[in-house]
Design a protein around this motif. Structure first.
Motif, PDB file in Angstrom:
ATOM      1  N   ILE A   1       0.872  -1.175   0.000  1.00 42.87           N
ATOM      2  CA  ILE A   1       0.000   0.000   0.000  1.00 42.87           C
ATOM      3  C   ILE A   1       0.905   1.220   0.000  1.00 42.87           C
ATOM      4  CG2 ILE A   1      -1.803   1.281   1.211  1.00 42.87           C
ATOM      5  CD1 ILE A   1      -2.635  -1.346   2.549  1.00 42.87           C
ATOM      6  N   LEU A   2       0.752   2.056  -1.015  1.00 42.34           N
ATOM      7  CA  LEU A   2       1.548   3.275  -1.130  1.00 42.34           C
ATOM      8  C   LEU A   2       0.656   4.472  -0.862  1.00 42.34           C
ATOM      9  CD1 LEU A   2       3.348   2.581  -4.548  1.00 42.34           C
ATOM     10  CD2 LEU A   2       3.935   1.691  -2.301  1.00 42.34           C
ATOM     11  N   HIS A   3       1.103   5.380  -0.017  1.00 49.30           N
ATOM     12  CA  HIS A   3       0.359   6.622   0.101  1.00 49.30           C
ATOM     13  C   HIS A   3       0.589   7.414  -1.180  1.00 49.30           C
ATOM     14  CE1 HIS A   3      -1.110  10.506   1.507  1.00 49.30           C
ATOM     15  NE2 HIS A   3      -1.751   9.812   2.445  1.00 49.30           N
ATOM     16  N   GLU A   4      -0.404   8.189  -1.595  1.00 50.18           N
ATOM     17  CA  GLU A   4      -0.280   8.968  -2.835  1.00 50.18           C
ATOM     18  C   GLU A   4       0.952   9.867  -2.811  1.00 50.18           C
ATOM     19  OE1 GLU A   4      -2.958  11.904  -5.725  1.00 50.18           O
ATOM     20  OE2 GLU A   4      -3.865  10.998  -3.932  1.00 50.18           O
ATOM     21  N   THR A   5       1.389  10.237  -1.612  1.00 55.51           N
ATOM     22  CA  THR A   5       2.595  11.053  -1.488  1.00 55.51           C
ATOM     23  C   THR A   5       3.787  10.403  -2.181  1.00 55.51           C
ATOM     24  OG1 THR A   5       1.857  11.937   0.638  1.00 55.51           O
ATOM     25  CG2 THR A   5       4.205  12.093   0.174  1.00 55.51           C
ATOM     26  N   ALA A   6       3.904   9.076  -2.069  1.00 55.12           N
ATOM     27  CA  ALA A   6       5.026   8.364  -2.687  1.00 55.12           C
ATOM     28  C   ALA A   6       4.990   8.471  -4.207  1.00 55.12           C
ATOM     29  CB  ALA A   6       5.015   6.899  -2.260  1.00 55.12           C
ATOM     30  N   LEU A   7       3.803   8.694  -4.760  1.00 58.52           N
ATOM     31  CA  LEU A   7       3.674   8.848  -6.207  1.00 58.52           C
ATOM     32  C   LEU A   7       3.991  10.266  -6.651  1.00 58.52           C
ATOM     33  CD1 LEU A   7       2.144   6.169  -5.715  1.00 58.52           C
ATOM     34  CD2 LEU A   7       0.416   6.942  -7.356  1.00 58.52           C
TER      35      LEU A   7
ATOM     36  N   GLU B   1      -7.661  -1.964  -8.957  1.00 53.82           N
ATOM     37  CA  GLU B   1      -7.890  -1.462 -10.315  1.00 53.82           C
ATOM     38  C   GLU B   1      -7.770   0.057 -10.368  1.00 53.82           C
ATOM     39  OE1 GLU B   1      -9.434  -5.374  -9.660  1.00 53.82           O
ATOM     40  OE2 GLU B   1      -9.959  -3.495  -8.655  1.00 53.82           O
ATOM     41  N   ALA B   2      -8.415   0.733  -9.407  1.00 59.49           N
ATOM     42  CA  ALA B   2      -8.341   2.194  -9.367  1.00 59.49           C
ATOM     43  C   ALA B   2      -6.926   2.656  -9.037  1.00 59.49           C
ATOM     44  CB  ALA B   2      -9.335   2.739  -8.340  1.00 59.49           C
ATOM     45  N   SER B   3      -6.233   1.892  -8.206  1.00 57.57           N
ATOM     46  CA  SER B   3      -4.858   2.233  -7.854  1.00 57.57           C
ATOM     47  C   SER B   3      -3.948   2.151  -9.076  1.00 57.57           C
ATOM     48  CB  SER B   3      -4.342   1.284  -6.765  1.00 57.57           C
ATOM     49  OG  SER B   3      -5.079   1.438  -5.571  1.00 57.57           O
ATOM     50  N   LEU B   4      -4.118   1.098  -9.869  1.00 56.33           N
ATOM     51  CA  LEU B   4      -3.311   0.956 -11.084  1.00 56.33           C
ATOM     52  C   LEU B   4      -3.565   2.118 -12.033  1.00 56.33           C
ATOM     53  CD1 LEU B   4      -1.385  -0.622 -12.893  1.00 56.33           C
ATOM     54  CD2 LEU B   4      -3.346  -1.984 -13.686  1.00 56.33           C
TER      55      LEU B   4
ATOM     56  N   GLN C   1      -1.951  -1.153  -3.832  1.00 56.13           N
ATOM     57  CA  GLN C   1      -3.045  -0.210  -3.644  1.00 56.13           C
ATOM     58  C   GLN C   1      -2.461   1.148  -3.288  1.00 56.13           C
ATOM     59  OE1 GLN C   1      -5.375  -3.074  -0.883  1.00 56.13           O
ATOM     60  NE2 GLN C   1      -6.917  -1.622  -1.623  1.00 56.13           N
ATOM     61  N   VAL C   2      -3.221   2.189  -3.602  1.00 54.69           N
ATOM     62  CA  VAL C   2      -2.797   3.547  -3.277  1.00 54.69           C
ATOM     63  C   VAL C   2      -3.778   4.144  -2.277  1.00 54.69           C
ATOM     64  CG1 VAL C   2      -2.388   5.879  -4.152  1.00 54.69           C
ATOM     65  CG2 VAL C   2      -1.714   3.887  -5.528  1.00 54.69           C
ATOM     66  N   LEU C   3      -3.238   4.695  -1.210  1.00 55.05           N
ATOM     67  CA  LEU C   3      -4.040   5.425  -0.230  1.00 55.05           C
ATOM     68  C   LEU C   3      -4.054   6.877  -0.677  1.00 55.05           C
ATOM     69  CD1 LEU C   3      -5.529   5.131   2.531  1.00 55.05           C
ATOM     70  CD2 LEU C   3      -3.397   5.879   3.598  1.00 55.05           C
TER      71      LEU C   3
END
Length: 277
Positions: A159-165, A257-260, A194-196
């Protein structure tokens, strides 16, 4: 090959421990009681499956009256590792885990990093480091990441927080490559990611990374990290609380799916940015 040699070295540590324990006339349970771990853990140390912390190595010396034998052996083995001393034991456990669940609040987890991303992270923390040091660190990380390419790879859930992106580590081109790399792992079914999102707001254990590992014949373990320090935690109550926290993170995150879709969209944004600079 290097990993196999490190494993053989820790097996030697275990053989040494068994030899001196038996010479002292102690069972595994008796030695464990004197150093405040279970007899089963002494067995894992003797097999080279688990690597003791330095504090435990010095306690072996005290109980078994071996001078500084185990402390010196521990330091020699740790110094030969490509990983930071506080992370070395966790890295060794990754190699034998059957399942790994990670949460990364600001940085892409090491097992998912590309060489360019790992190099940028290393240089950010060590701006005056030699090229040799940087490349050795990157190689160590890539060696770790190889477990996700093995046929016997563990189940890996991140699980990655959106910050990492959104933090442009290494610049737009490096980030585009990094996010494409994660997306490829997802599409090849080598990882669940997944993305938080920012919109999720507050979340459990805010700002703290966590990695949970499960094994074939060992109790599950949780690894957490702070500044220049790390903790391997296997107390059942702590593991249970960590799993509950991870479940909450998973429920607040976007679907796979939404995270990808978000990861690929962010990669495309970085690509456009790179093409205009």
């Amino acid at each position: 090959m290097a990993k196999a040699k490190r494993q053989e070295a820790w097996e030697f540590f275990g053989e040494l421990l068994k030899e001196h324990r038996e010479a002292a006339g102690l069972t595994q349970s008796e030695l464990g009681a004197r150093v405040f771990v279970s007899g089963a853990y002494i067995g894992l140390f003797e097999q080279g499956v688990r690597k003791p912390q330095l504090e435990l190595a010095t306690m072996f010396d005290e109980v078994l009256k071996t001078g500084h034998l185990f402390e010196k052996t521990w330091r020699r083995l740790i110094n030969k590792s490509p990983y930071a001393s506080y992370f070395q034991a966790a890295a060794e456990l990754e190699a034998v885990a059957t399942k790994i669940c990670a949460f990364a609040p600001t940085v892409v987890p090491g097992l998912l990093q590309t060489p360019a991303y790992a190099r940028a992270v290393t240089l950010a923390s060590n701006p005056l480091a030699t090229d040799e040091y940087v490349e050795d660190t990157v190689k160590g990380r890539m060696d770790r990441a190889a477990i996700l390419k093995d046929e016997t790879r563990p189940v890996y859930w991140a699980i990655l927080h959106e910050t990492a992106l959104r933090i442009p580590v290494g610049g737009p081109a490096v980030m585009a490559e990094q996010l494409d790399h994660i997306a490829a792992y997802v599409r090849e079914r080598k990882a669940l990611v997944q993305v938080l999102p920012y919109a999720a707001g507050a979340y459990p254990q805010m700002g703290k990374m966590i990695q949970m590992m499960e094994f074939e014949d060992q109790p599950p373990t949780v690894y957490t990290e702070a500044l220049f320090s790390g903790n391997l935690l296997d107390d059942p109550a702590v593991v249970k609380r960590s799993q509950a926290a991870y479940d909450l993170l998973r429920s607040a995150a976007l679907s796979p799916e939404a995270s990808l879709a978000l990861i690929e969209s962010a990669a495309e944004d970085y690509r456009r940015c790179a093409s205009t600079t």
